[in-house]
Design a protein around this motif. Structure first.
Motif, PDB file in Angstrom:
ATOM      1  N   UNK A   1       0.869  -1.177   0.000  1.00  0.00           N
ATOM      2  CA  UNK A   1       0.000   0.000   0.000  1.00  0.00           C
ATOM      3  C   UNK A   1       0.903   1.222   0.000  1.00  0.00           C
ATOM      4  N   UNK A   2       0.769   2.047  -1.015  1.00  0.00           N
ATOM      5  CA  UNK A   2       1.528   3.300  -1.098  1.00  0.00           C
ATOM      6  C   UNK A   2       0.492   4.427  -1.089  1.00  0.00           C
ATOM      7  N   UNK A   3       0.371   5.074   0.043  1.00  0.00           N
ATOM      8  CA  UNK A   3      -0.692   6.053   0.241  1.00  0.00           C
ATOM      9  C   UNK A   3      -0.150   7.475   0.146  1.00  0.00           C
ATOM     10  N   UNK A   4      -0.663   8.213  -0.797  1.00  0.00           N
ATOM     11  CA  UNK A   4      -0.396   9.637  -0.974  1.00  0.00           C
ATOM     12  C   UNK A   4       1.058  10.030  -0.729  1.00  0.00           C
ATOM     13  N   UNK A   5       1.376  10.579   0.428  1.00  0.00           N
ATOM     14  CA  UNK A   5       2.707  11.090   0.692  1.00  0.00           C
ATOM     15  C   UNK A   5       3.787  10.035   0.787  1.00  0.00           C
TER      16      UNK A   5
END
Length: 271
Positions: free
Chosen positions: A142-146
């Motif tokens: 999971x690579x979330x936004x920032x």
């Protein structure tokens, strides 16, 4: 937005230069790969050019068996997440988008951020991102936004799972991305589970299509690691095994299995 992106770039570079961040966080390790191995700049505004229509068609043709096997799972996944404004992406092993499905109301947005056919989302091209980092690490991410490396990508959250072919080789990344700020941690966790289930469904259907003339045997409990399946011919010889089955039963990583009696593979009397 400019200040936000600038501060993000500074945070990424500070982390990369800290010297020990890669040992603490998998995201930081990916940031380090992006900057030090691939020479990327987190503040860069320029995206890589997309493949031409001819190049996309050639890649889709080369991955025709994968795309045919994946279609039902992609339909089901998009039916679940499309109403939330998310898009569904299937890339090849190099991070090139083969299939992209997005809600009609958001299609322009996802096209603008590069979540469209022919875009390249390898770590070498875009730095830390769901597709590229999933392919490098060969695990759900999971690579979330920032958490993205490039400032231009911090408006998107990405949930990904790897896809392995019937011979156990990495062939794709399955991605659900959202550009909507209301998608919080709880929503991300739910979507991540759906993505992993869909990736396992693609692997299962891919294997069953490849060995359509064989008997398919469940080799054991996969414990969330993908389908554990064997393909058995008329002589009760194992002629195929999924990646999980190969690992569980010690069948090796070579694409072509040496046929072996099912009883020997399972270590029991199967008469």
């Amino acid at each position: 937005m400019t200040d936000k992106r600038s501060s993000h770039s500074d945070r990424v570079l500070d982390t990369v230069q800290s010297g020990n961040a890669a040992a603490v966080s998998s995201v930081a390790a990916s940031w380090c790969r992006s900057a030090l191995r691939h020479g990327l700049d987190p503040s860069g505004a320029q995206r890589n050019e997309r493949l031409s229509e001819g190049e996309i068609a050639a890649l889709r043709n080369a991955n025709g068996e994968l795309l045919a096997a994946a279609a039902p799972a992609l339909d089901s996944l998009f039916g679940s997440v499309g109403r939330t404004g998310a898009c569904v992406i299937l890339s090849d092993v190099d991070g090139v988008v083969l299939e992209a499905r997005s809600p009609a109301a958001d299609s322009g947005l996802y096209d603008a951020v590069g979540l469209a056919r022919g875009a390249v989302w390898s770590e070498a091209a875009e730095g830390t991102n769901g597709i590229g980092t999933c392919l490098v690490e060969q695990r759900p991410v999971a690579i979330l936004r920032g958490e993205h490396f490039a400032s231009r990508n911090i408006g998107v959250s990405c949930l990904d799972a790897p896809v392995f072919d019937p011979d156990g080789r990495l062939v794709a990344a399955l991605d659900v991305s959202s550009a909507r700020p209301e998608h919080g941690d709880a929503m991300a966790a739910m979507i991540a589970a759906l993505v992993q289930d869909a990736a396992r469904a693609i692997e299962r259907d891919y294997f069953c299509r490849r060995f359509a003339q064989a008997r398919i045997v469940l080799a054991g409990d996969a414990h969330g690691g993908g389908p554990s399946l064997l393909a058995v011919d008329r002589d009760d010889l194992v002629i195929g095994a999924t990646r999980t089955a190969r690992r569980q039963l010690g069948l090796g990583a070579e694409a072509a299995l040496t046929p072996r009696p099912l009883a020997d593979v399972l270590g029991q009397d199967c008469a």
